[in-house]
Design a protein around this motif. Structure first.
Motif, PDB file in Angstrom:
ATOM      1  N   ALA A 148       0.825  -1.208   0.000  1.00 29.47           N
ATOM      2  CA  ALA A 148       0.000   0.000   0.000  1.00 29.47           C
ATOM      3  C   ALA A 148       0.860   1.258   0.000  1.00 29.47           C
ATOM      4  CB  ALA A 148      -0.933  -0.015   1.210  1.00 29.47           C
ATOM      5  N   GLN A 149       1.935   1.259   0.796  1.00 31.00           N
ATOM      6  CA  GLN A 149       2.802   2.422   0.864  1.00 31.00           C
ATOM      7  C   GLN A 149       3.526   2.655  -0.467  1.00 31.00           C
ATOM      8  OE1 GLN A 149       3.106   4.537   3.590  1.00 31.00           O
ATOM      9  NE2 GLN A 149       4.203   5.805   2.112  1.00 31.00           N
ATOM     10  N   GLN A 150       4.023   1.579  -1.068  1.00 36.00           N
ATOM     11  CA  GLN A 150       4.724   1.703  -2.346  1.00 36.00           C
ATOM     12  C   GLN A 150       3.794   2.206  -3.443  1.00 36.00           C
ATOM     13  OE1 GLN A 150       8.028   1.704  -1.677  1.00 36.00           O
ATOM     14  NE2 GLN A 150       8.512   0.104  -3.164  1.00 36.00           N
ATOM     15  N   ALA A 151       2.607   1.663  -3.497  1.00 37.97           N
ATOM     16  CA  ALA A 151       1.657   2.089  -4.523  1.00 37.97           C
ATOM     17  C   ALA A 151       1.224   3.539  -4.307  1.00 37.97           C
ATOM     18  CB  ALA A 151       0.437   1.164  -4.522  1.00 37.97           C
ATOM     19  N   ALA A 152       1.015   3.936  -3.051  1.00 33.63           N
ATOM     20  CA  ALA A 152       0.647   5.324  -2.767  1.00 33.63           C
ATOM     21  C   ALA A 152       1.775   6.276  -3.143  1.00 33.63           C
ATOM     22  CB  ALA A 152       0.297   5.463  -1.285  1.00 33.63           C
ATOM     23  N   ASP A 153       3.017   5.900  -2.872  1.00 39.48           N
ATOM     24  CA  ASP A 153       4.153   6.745  -3.256  1.00 39.48           C
ATOM     25  C   ASP A 153       4.241   6.884  -4.774  1.00 39.48           C
ATOM     26  OD1 ASP A 153       4.731   6.939  -0.598  1.00 39.48           O
ATOM     27  OD2 ASP A 153       6.407   5.518  -0.622  1.00 39.48           O
ATOM     28  N   ALA A 154       4.021   5.779  -5.480  1.00 35.32           N
ATOM     29  CA  ALA A 154       4.077   5.837  -6.938  1.00 35.32           C
ATOM     30  C   ALA A 154       2.969   6.734  -7.494  1.00 35.32           C
ATOM     31  CB  ALA A 154       3.969   4.435  -7.524  1.00 35.32           C
ATOM     32  N   LEU A 155       1.762   6.653  -6.930  1.00 34.02           N
ATOM     33  CA  LEU A 155       0.672   7.517  -7.379  1.00 34.02           C
ATOM     34  C   LEU A 155       0.973   8.983  -7.101  1.00 34.02           C
ATOM     35  CD1 LEU A 155      -2.721   5.757  -6.522  1.00 34.02           C
ATOM     36  CD2 LEU A 155      -1.774   6.291  -8.768  1.00 34.02           C
ATOM     37  N   ALA A 208      -5.187   0.572  -8.834  1.00 34.75           N
ATOM     38  CA  ALA A 208      -6.611   0.244  -8.962  1.00 34.75           C
ATOM     39  C   ALA A 208      -6.922  -1.113  -8.326  1.00 34.75           C
ATOM     40  CB  ALA A 208      -7.005   0.246 -10.432  1.00 34.75           C
ATOM     41  N   ARG A 209      -6.025  -2.099  -8.496  1.00 36.00           N
ATOM     42  CA  ARG A 209      -6.258  -3.419  -7.904  1.00 36.00           C
ATOM     43  C   ARG A 209      -6.249  -3.362  -6.380  1.00 36.00           C
ATOM     44  NH1 ARG A 209      -2.729  -8.120 -10.532  1.00 36.00           N
ATOM     45  NH2 ARG A 209      -3.858  -9.194  -8.851  1.00 36.00           N
ATOM     46  N   LEU A 210      -5.406  -2.499  -5.829  1.00 33.58           N
ATOM     47  CA  LEU A 210      -5.329  -2.386  -4.371  1.00 33.58           C
ATOM     48  C   LEU A 210      -6.407  -1.479  -3.794  1.00 33.58           C
ATOM     49  CD1 LEU A 210      -1.442  -2.105  -3.908  1.00 33.58           C
ATOM     50  CD2 LEU A 210      -2.892  -4.137  -3.676  1.00 33.58           C
ATOM     51  N   GLY A 211      -7.189  -0.839  -4.640  1.00 32.67           N
ATOM     52  CA  GLY A 211      -8.263   0.023  -4.168  1.00 32.67           C
ATOM     53  C   GLY A 211      -7.826   1.418  -3.780  1.00 32.67           C
ATOM     54  N   GLN A 257       5.360   3.848 -21.598  1.00 34.68           N
ATOM     55  CA  GLN A 257       3.921   3.808 -21.356  1.00 34.68           C
ATOM     56  C   GLN A 257       3.544   2.621 -20.481  1.00 34.68           C
ATOM     57  OE1 GLN A 257       1.456   5.905 -22.280  1.00 34.68           O
ATOM     58  NE2 GLN A 257      -0.070   4.603 -21.260  1.00 34.68           N
ATOM     59  N   ASP A 258       4.244   1.503 -20.643  1.00 40.44           N
ATOM     60  CA  ASP A 258       3.940   0.322 -19.837  1.00 40.44           C
ATOM     61  C   ASP A 258       4.183   0.571 -18.355  1.00 40.44           C
ATOM     62  OD1 ASP A 258       3.296  -0.967 -22.152  1.00 40.44           O
ATOM     63  OD2 ASP A 258       5.237  -1.999 -22.350  1.00 40.44           O
ATOM     64  N   SER A 259       5.194   1.372 -18.028  1.00 36.04           N
ATOM     65  CA  SER A 259       5.486   1.650 -16.622  1.00 36.04           C
ATOM     66  C   SER A 259       4.331   2.385 -15.967  1.00 36.04           C
ATOM     67  CB  SER A 259       6.780   2.465 -16.509  1.00 36.04           C
ATOM     68  OG  SER A 259       7.870   1.758 -17.053  1.00 36.04           O
ATOM     69  N   VAL A 260       3.794   3.376 -16.657  1.00 32.61           N
ATOM     70  CA  VAL A 260       2.651   4.120 -16.111  1.00 32.61           C
ATOM     71  C   VAL A 260       1.431   3.210 -15.988  1.00 32.61           C
ATOM     72  CG1 VAL A 260       1.125   6.090 -16.484  1.00 32.61           C
ATOM     73  CG2 VAL A 260       3.547   6.260 -17.078  1.00 32.61           C
ATOM     74  N   SER A 261       1.241   2.363 -16.975  1.00 32.12           N
ATOM     75  CA  SER A 261       0.093   1.441 -16.927  1.00 32.12           C
ATOM     76  C   SER A 261       0.201   0.486 -15.753  1.00 32.12           C
ATOM     77  CB  SER A 261       0.007   0.665 -18.243  1.00 32.12           C
ATOM     78  OG  SER A 261      -0.166   1.547 -19.343  1.00 32.12           O
ATOM     79  N   HIS A 262       1.398  -0.031 -15.492  1.00 32.34           N
ATOM     80  CA  HIS A 262       1.577  -0.951 -14.369  1.00 32.34           C
ATOM     81  C   HIS A 262       1.286  -0.258 -13.034  1.00 32.34           C
ATOM     82  CE1 HIS A 262       2.913  -4.106 -16.890  1.00 32.34           C
ATOM     83  NE2 HIS A 262       4.110  -3.605 -17.177  1.00 32.34           N
ATOM     84  N   ILE A 263       1.712   1.003 -12.906  1.00 31.32           N
ATOM     85  CA  ILE A 263       1.460   1.745 -11.662  1.00 31.32           C
ATOM     86  C   ILE A 263      -0.040   1.967 -11.463  1.00 31.32           C
ATOM     87  CG2 ILE A 263       1.806   3.958 -10.513  1.00 31.32           C
ATOM     88  CD1 ILE A 263       4.564   4.089 -11.825  1.00 31.32           C
ATOM     89  N   GLU A 264      -0.715   2.429 -12.504  1.00 31.41           N
ATOM     90  CA  GLU A 264      -2.144   2.710 -12.384  1.00 31.41           C
ATOM     91  C   GLU A 264      -2.935   1.418 -12.169  1.00 31.41           C
ATOM     92  OE1 GLU A 264      -2.918   4.758 -15.988  1.00 31.41           O
ATOM     93  OE2 GLU A 264      -2.331   6.728 -15.188  1.00 31.41           O
ATOM     94  N   THR A 265      -2.531   0.355 -12.844  1.00 30.90           N
ATOM     95  CA  THR A 265      -3.247  -0.915 -12.678  1.00 30.90           C
ATOM     96  C   THR A 265      -3.094  -1.451 -11.259  1.00 30.90           C
ATOM     97  OG1 THR A 265      -2.906  -1.439 -15.021  1.00 30.90           O
ATOM     98  CG2 THR A 265      -3.446  -3.266 -13.543  1.00 30.90           C
ATOM     99  N   MET A 266      -1.876  -1.404 -10.721  1.00 34.36           N
ATOM    100  CA  MET A 266      -1.662  -1.900  -9.370  1.00 34.36           C
ATOM    101  C   MET A 266      -2.420  -1.059  -8.350  1.00 34.36           C
ATOM    102  SD  MET A 266      -0.378  -4.186  -7.477  1.00 34.36           S
ATOM    103  CE  MET A 266       0.603  -5.006  -8.746  1.00 34.36           C
ATOM    104  N   GLN A 300      -9.870   3.273  -0.680  1.00 34.85           N
ATOM    105  CA  GLN A 300     -10.119   2.161   0.244  1.00 34.85           C
ATOM    106  C   GLN A 300      -9.164   1.026  -0.102  1.00 34.85           C
ATOM    107  OE1 GLN A 300     -14.259   1.150  -0.032  1.00 34.85           O
ATOM    108  NE2 GLN A 300     -14.947   3.037   0.976  1.00 34.85           N
ATOM    109  N   PHE A 301      -8.140   0.861   0.704  1.00 35.18           N
ATOM    110  CA  PHE A 301      -7.157  -0.183   0.455  1.00 35.18           C
ATOM    111  C   PHE A 301      -7.725  -1.540   0.849  1.00 35.18           C
ATOM    112  CE2 PHE A 301      -3.694  -2.802   2.316  1.00 35.18           C
ATOM    113  CZ  PHE A 301      -3.021  -3.081   1.136  1.00 35.18           C
ATOM    114  N   SER A 302      -7.519  -2.542  -0.001  1.00 33.82           N
ATOM    115  CA  SER A 302      -8.039  -3.894   0.228  1.00 33.82           C
ATOM    116  C   SER A 302      -6.871  -4.833   0.510  1.00 33.82           C
ATOM    117  CB  SER A 302      -8.826  -4.377  -0.996  1.00 33.82           C
ATOM    118  OG  SER A 302      -9.195  -5.726  -0.856  1.00 33.82           O
ATOM    119  N   GLN A 303      -6.793  -5.344   1.721  1.00 35.59           N
ATOM    120  CA  GLN A 303      -5.741  -6.291   2.059  1.00 35.59           C
ATOM    121  C   GLN A 303      -5.940  -7.626   1.341  1.00 35.59           C
ATOM    122  OE1 GLN A 303      -5.164  -6.772   6.245  1.00 35.59           O
ATOM    123  NE2 GLN A 303      -4.666  -4.602   6.597  1.00 35.59           N
ATOM    124  N   ALA A 304      -7.191  -8.007   1.136  1.00 29.44           N
ATOM    125  CA  ALA A 304      -7.448  -9.262   0.425  1.00 29.44           C
ATOM    126  C   ALA A 304      -6.926  -9.183  -1.002  1.00 29.44           C
ATOM    127  CB  ALA A 304      -8.949  -9.569   0.433  1.00 29.44           C
TER     128      ALA A 304
END
Length: 323
Positions: free
Chosen positions: A22-29, A61-64, A50-59, A69-73
């Motif tokens: 969650a922390q890594q994804a929030a920092d990337a956003l 979105a998957r984590l919420g 472009q793939d790097s940006v897509s991977h960040i946004e996709t991850m 709302q972060f989803s641990q599941a």
């Protein structure tokens, strides 16, 4: 935990903890939002794939994280390959925006105007601003000391000196260059902090370095008088400076003091170093002819012939040929 330990023992990759993800994804956003808001019109302007940006946004979105709302599941279900792709994308983004990082963005991010309290307005609404306000206080303290010291010395010069006032005047004259050194260090740090805050690259973890710079500036302001009493310009002309001016310059640029010390040390101390010792010719021990003669008497065979030839060379070098 037992499942992760078993997977690690089998050599299988283990996903990081959900909190770390969650922390890594929030920092990337946060970095991605800053890159777009800082003037990049399109993704191509970010100079990352472009793939790097897509991977960040996709991850994210998957984590919420996009919905707040972060989803641990969902974090536990992230495949290792997907997380590695996100990490590589995050690396590309961080390399493109260096020296700006997610942490420096948080350090320089202030609160909205409607949410700031009086304490935030006075002391600062971000860690970087609060640190600079402390620098303001220290700088004002040095400036007040310099002003009061100069005023007191001038007043005592008009009134005349008795023993007590003479002692005070001498003490203030000794302390003034040290105060100017601290003031010069504060000016340098305020100027640097202004640049880093504007660039959004102010790192609050460097606070000990800044505090050490103030102390070093104070010491340099007083110690510079031991080595320098004037400065030579580019034309070789001597520029006379007061002790206060030298103290301020030494505090603002501590390298000024170090260079002066190195020049004086090079001129006074012997220039002996490791290279000099290594390049020195090896010392030769004196040869004792009596000792060689005794070895010749005890030697046999080839050793005896060797000592004979050696003695012949030594004695031949020391005797003149017969005419």
């Amino acid at each position: 935990m037992a499942k992760d330990a078993a997977a690690a023992a089998d050599g299988k990759p283990v996903s990081p903890p959900p909190g770390h993800m969650a922390q890594q994804a929030a920092d990337a956003l946060l970095l991605l939002d800053y890159a777009v808001s800082s003037g990049a019109k399109t993704i191509d302007d970010l100079r990352i794939p472009q793939d790097s940006v897509s991977h960040i946004e996709t991850m994210a979105a998957r984590l919420g994280l996009l919905d707040g709302q972060f989803s641990q599941a969902a974090a536990r279900d992230v495949a290792t390959d997907d997380w590695v792709a996100f990490e590589l994308g995050y690396y590309d983004l961080a390399a493109a925006l260096a020296p700006v990082t997610a942490e420096t963005l948080r350090n320089t991010q202030g609160k909205p105007r409607g949410t700031r309290s009086w304490c935030d307005i006075i002391c600062g609404d971000s860690p970087a601003i609060r640190f600079t306000r402390r620098l303001w206080a220290v700088s004002i303290g040095f400036a007040v000391f310099v002003i009061l010291s100069t005023w007191y010395q001038n007043i005592m010069a008009l009134w005349g000196d008795d023993n007590l006032t003479a002692y005070r005047r001498v003490l203030l004259e000794l302390l003034t260059p040290w105060a100017y050194g601290g003031l010069g260090a504060c000016v340098f740090l305020l100027r640097s902090a202004h640049f880093f805050i504007h660039q959004r690259s102010f790192d609050i973890r460097r606070r000990p370095e800044y505090y050490n710079r103030i102390l070093l500036g104070v010491i340099a302001g007083g110690a510079i008088l031991l080595f320098v009493d004037h400065i030579t310009n580019e034309n070789g002309e001597i520029v006379q400076l007061s002790s206060a001016a030298l103290g301020f310059l030494a505090g603002y640029n501590t390298d000024f003091l170090f260079k002066a010390i190195e020049r004086i040390a090079a001129a006074i101390l012997p220039k002996v170093g490791i290279d000099t010792v290594q390049n020195a010719p090896p010392a030769t021990a004196p040869v004792d002819i009596n000792d060689l003669a005794q070895r010749l008497d005890k030697a046999k065979g080839a050793d005896k012939d060797f000592y004979k030839s050696l003695l012949a060379q030594l004695t031949g070098a020391r005797t003149q040929p017969k005419k």
